[in-house]
Design a protein around this motif. Sequence first.
Motif, mmCIF file in Angstrom:
data_model
loop_
_atom_site.group_PDB
_atom_site.id
_atom_site.type_symbol
_atom_site.label_atom_id
_atom_site.label_comp_id
_atom_site.label_asym_id
_atom_site.label_seq_id
_atom_site.Cartn_x
_atom_site.Cartn_y
_atom_site.Cartn_z
ATOM 1 N N VAL A 126 13.422 9.082 -9.072
ATOM 2 C CA VAL A 126 13.307 10.520 -9.342
ATOM 3 C C VAL A 126 14.434 10.981 -10.267
ATOM 4 N N TYR A 127 15.629 10.423 -10.114
ATOM 5 C CA TYR A 127 16.715 10.775 -11.031
ATOM 6 C C TYR A 127 16.365 10.342 -12.447
ATOM 7 N N ALA A 130 13.997 12.863 -13.751
ATOM 8 C CA ALA A 130 14.687 14.105 -14.107
ATOM 9 C C ALA A 130 15.365 13.980 -15.471
ATOM 10 N N SER A 133 12.698 14.159 -18.024
ATOM 11 C CA SER A 133 12.204 15.530 -18.151
ATOM 12 C C SER A 133 13.138 16.361 -19.033
ATOM 13 N N SER A 156 11.664 21.574 -13.811
ATOM 14 C CA SER A 156 12.961 21.420 -13.143
ATOM 15 C C SER A 156 12.828 21.603 -11.640
ATOM 16 N N CYS A 159 11.046 18.524 -10.138
ATOM 17 C CA CYS A 159 11.931 17.365 -10.030
ATOM 18 C C CYS A 159 12.896 17.518 -8.861
ATOM 19 N N TRP A 160 13.447 18.721 -8.700
ATOM 20 C CA TRP A 160 14.372 18.980 -7.593
ATOM 21 C C TRP A 160 13.679 18.766 -6.249
ATOM 22 N N VAL A 163 12.804 14.949 -5.021
ATOM 23 C CA VAL A 163 13.854 14.047 -4.536
ATOM 24 C C VAL A 163 13.616 13.651 -3.083
#
Length: 206
Positions: A126-127, A130, A133, A156, A159-160, A163
């Motif tokens: 996921v990082y 991000a 992105s 944004s 993505c947050w 996690v």
Amino acid sequence: MRPFRTLCVLLVVTAPPLLLAAAGLVHPRHLTTATAGRWAGLHVVLLPVFPLLVLGLLVPLWGRPRRDVEGAFTVLSWAGCLCFAAYYSGLDAVAGISAGTVVDHGVHGAAGHLFAMGDQLGRAGVYGLAVASFATCAVLWRRHGVRVLPGAAVLSVACWSFVDSHIFWPRGVATMIGFAAAFALLTVVSCRPNGDTEKPPRLTNP
């Protein structure tokens, strides 16, 4: 022809997150002996779907990158997408297929260790997503300006949330729908011309 092409591109970029959202509706909330078989089977089906989530970031950047800052951000987006595809597939295999299989065979003690490893892999993925992105939005900002902001904002938040939400109902499903909305917004922006279309020359009297 252009509206039809835009519609086709929208289907390509929104299909993966919407499929994942639909899967989240039937994903077991907890891994137990009763749900282990369905848990593992669902993750086998989803194994090729999770990497396709990056289409929403790569399709708007379609084409050879320029040799400037825009090109550097494009390569960064590719790298982040690769990181996501590799590491989140690891989560799917370890915490999904493997954990479901061992619990289905009565080996409950190993599931906790598999979840811990899967969580680390998933976060790394996921990082990477991000980073990709951010890089994609940076390229589109240079090309299209403030029109990118709505899609970037939704992306944004998605993505947050991703996690620690995976695709579990309800937040995980909402997260996937958020990705679909963000990808649609960015795609519509990228399919629009940058400036005014070229006007035909005016006829003047000789």
